[in-house]
Design an enzyme around this catalytic site. Structure first.
Site, short mmCIF file in Angstrom:
data_model
loop_
_atom_site.label_atom_id
_atom_site.label_comp_id
_atom_site.label_asym_id
_atom_site.label_seq_id
_atom_site.Cartn_x
_atom_site.Cartn_y
_atom_site.Cartn_z
N ASP A 270 -10.49 3.58 -1.27
CA ASP A 270 -11.16 2.50 -0.30
C ASP A 270 -12.39 2.89 -0.84
O ASP A 270 -13.29 3.73 -0.67
CB ASP A 270 -10.88 2.87 1.02
CG ASP A 270 -9.39 2.69 1.49
OD1 ASP A 270 -8.57 1.95 0.59
OD2 ASP A 270 -8.94 2.86 2.37
N ASP B 93 0.79 -1.13 -0.02
CA ASP B 93 0.01 0.13 -0.11
C ASP B 93 0.81 1.25 -0.06
O ASP B 93 1.81 1.39 0.87
CB ASP B 93 -0.90 -0.13 1.13
CG ASP B 93 -2.01 0.78 1.12
OD1 ASP B 93 -2.13 1.88 0.30
OD2 ASP B 93 -3.14 0.61 1.90
#
Length: 505
Positions: free
Chosen positions: A333, A272
């Protein structure tokens, strides 16, 4: 007489010396190092350093998350220094204004990073303190094309901890999720990966080896437990100094962390960008940072599926496979709402030409079972992801899965559309207002056709043979109900926010 004349000339020269020369003799009051002892964890400002080069001020703000952040547009007015710094996540406001104000022998620093306001007081620092807090940057390797690793011939399926638990995850919960995958039949339906997202990390030992925190006493034993149930273990890291939740990232320890993960028996890594957004802010550096870990994973000689999470920036689908990626996020997200799920699933699921066996567009995890949407909307969620050949990574507390949610997640006919070996990502072939018709060719010669109603009221959607790219249809089967329809059927009532998934020949 001569000495008197020289003294007089020296006095005249000092009196009328240019201002720039005088400024060099008296450094600016801000020049030097300023230490912040009580910095909040984010962004973790530890030091400000200001230099004075003949009246030209420059400097950096050092943080635990983003290293040494250079100042730009530095100006001083009275006891206040103002400057800008790059805003890492807002294209509409690419810079943020910061100020530093002298007060009582110290400095008061105020500014904003991303969406977080930051304000704290600092003091003069010594050379030793500045040296101890200096951030040491690492250099990225040049990228080369990595050959495919042979994994993820169909989109990965499994479970991930983040949506239900965020960073409040532990060994016992992961084991419970593995047990549920087996007892519920979800493992046999194809859900094989048990992925620990952010929150497992502890600190590095004296050799720099990253240790799990106290909630994970033995990662190797946990991997063995998961493997013994016919499942695979996934883990999470970041190429920045900090992960999204503030745990240690892999910055400066990429090869070391890859060896650690392989030694534990990890089968999947989600990598990430997070705090790496400051260091790697363009296509070249982001690509090279993902290549760095991709090459490190290959060097371990363990099969580790590689998930790139950089939110769809810089057309990642064009180069993700070249750095070893098996899947890459196409967006930010997801959240458990109809609006967010629909926005991502319909409009931000990646270009179909980027997807195929071994490399997939990833519109993020499934929210099915987390309670924020209705059953009709969750079926649309599953239909969208299946038609998109997207990874199917559940995100709920599996122990709380309702029979209704379990039925959605375990529908073998719908899963088969997602897992079809051709690996073609479906797409919209027709749009009419809030109605969309999608098509996805399948390996057995049939075609999956999905009818979507994005509107707030039921609507009738007509199916045409041309939607499947065929001159006529000989059979139609509803994959959610399991029922066959007449080959002459042309109209289907689709509920608000609903979908119909058909397999046609």
């Amino acid at each position: 007489m001569r000495s008197t004349l020289l003294a007089f000339c020296a006095l005249i020269g000092a009196t009328f010396a240019p201002a720039a020369v005088q400024a060099q003799a008296t450094p600016d009051a801000f020049a030097g190092s300023w230490i912040f002892d009580g910095a909040p964890s984010y962004p973790g400002v530890t030091m400000m350093q200001v230099s004075d080069d003949g009246g030209h001020l420059a400097g950096t703000v050092t943080t635990a998350w983003y290293g040494a952040m250079p100042m730009a547009d530095v100006h001083r007015q009275g006891d206040t220094l103002s400057f800008t710094m790059r805003n890492i996540n807002d294209a509409k406001a690419p810079t943020q204004v910061w100020t530093a104000r002298l007060a009582g022998g110290g400095v008061h620093l105020k500014g904003k990073i991303w969406s977080t306001e930051h304000e704290e007081d600092g003091r003069r620092g010594t050379a030793e303190e500045a040296a101890a807090r200096t951030f040491h940057a690492t250099e990225l390797p040049q990228a080369h094309v990595l050959a495919p690793n042979g994994l993820a011939k169909t989109p990965p399926m499994g479970w991930s901890s983040w949506n239900a638990f965020a960073d409040h995850i532990d060994d016992a919960t992961v084991r419970a999720m593995a047990d549920y995958l087996v007892s519920s039949g979800l493992r046999d339906a194809g859900y094989r990966y048990v992925n620990i997202d952010d929150g497992w990390q502890g600190e590095r030992d004296a050799s720099g080896v990253l240790q799990p925190n106290s909630r994970f006493p033995d990662m190797k034993a946990l991997a063995d437990y998961v493997h013994a149930r016919g499942l695979k273990l996934g883990i999470y890291s970041s190429q920045g100094p900090k992960t999204c939740a503030g745990y240690p990232g892999s910055y400066g320890h990429v090869e070391q962390d890859a060896r650690t993960f392989a030694g534990w028996g990890v089968d999947y890594l989600k990598y990430d960008l997070c705090s790496g957004e400051w260091f790697y802010a363009d296509r070249d550096t982001v690509l090279r940072s993902y290549y760095e870990m991709g090459a490190a994973l290959r060097a371990t000689r363990r099969d580790i599926l590689y998930s790139l999470c950089e939110y769809g920036r810089f057309d990642v689908g064009e180069w993700g496979v070249s750095v070893g990626g098996n899947l890459w996020r196409t967006t930010g997200d997801i959240t458990d709402t109809w609006g967010d799920m629909a926005r991502i699933g319909f409009d931000h699921n990646g270009k179909p030409e980027w997807a195929g066996p071994g490399h997939w567009n990833d519109p993020d995890m499934l929210e099915i079972g987390n309670g924020g949407m209705k059953a009709t909307e969750y079926r649309t969620h599953m239909t969208l992801w299946a038609m998109s050949a997207a990874p199917l990574l559940m995100g709920q507390d599996l122990r709380k899965t309702t029979p209704e949610a379990l039925a959605i997640l375990s529908n073998r006919a719908v899963i088969a559309v997602d897992q079809d070996r051709l690996g073609i990502q479906g797409h919209a072939v027709r749009k009419d207002g809030t109605s969309e018709v999608w098509s996805k060719p399948l390996a057995d010669g049939s075609v999956a056709v999905a009818l979507f109603n994005r509107g707030d009221a039921p609507t009738r959607i007509t199916l045409a043979a041309t939607d499947a790219g065929r001159p006529r249809l000989t059979s139609i089967r509803d994959l959610w109900t399991g029922k066959s329809a007449s080959s002459s059927a042309t109209g289907f009532m689709v509920p608000a926010h609903g979908s119909v998934l058909l397999k046609v020949r």
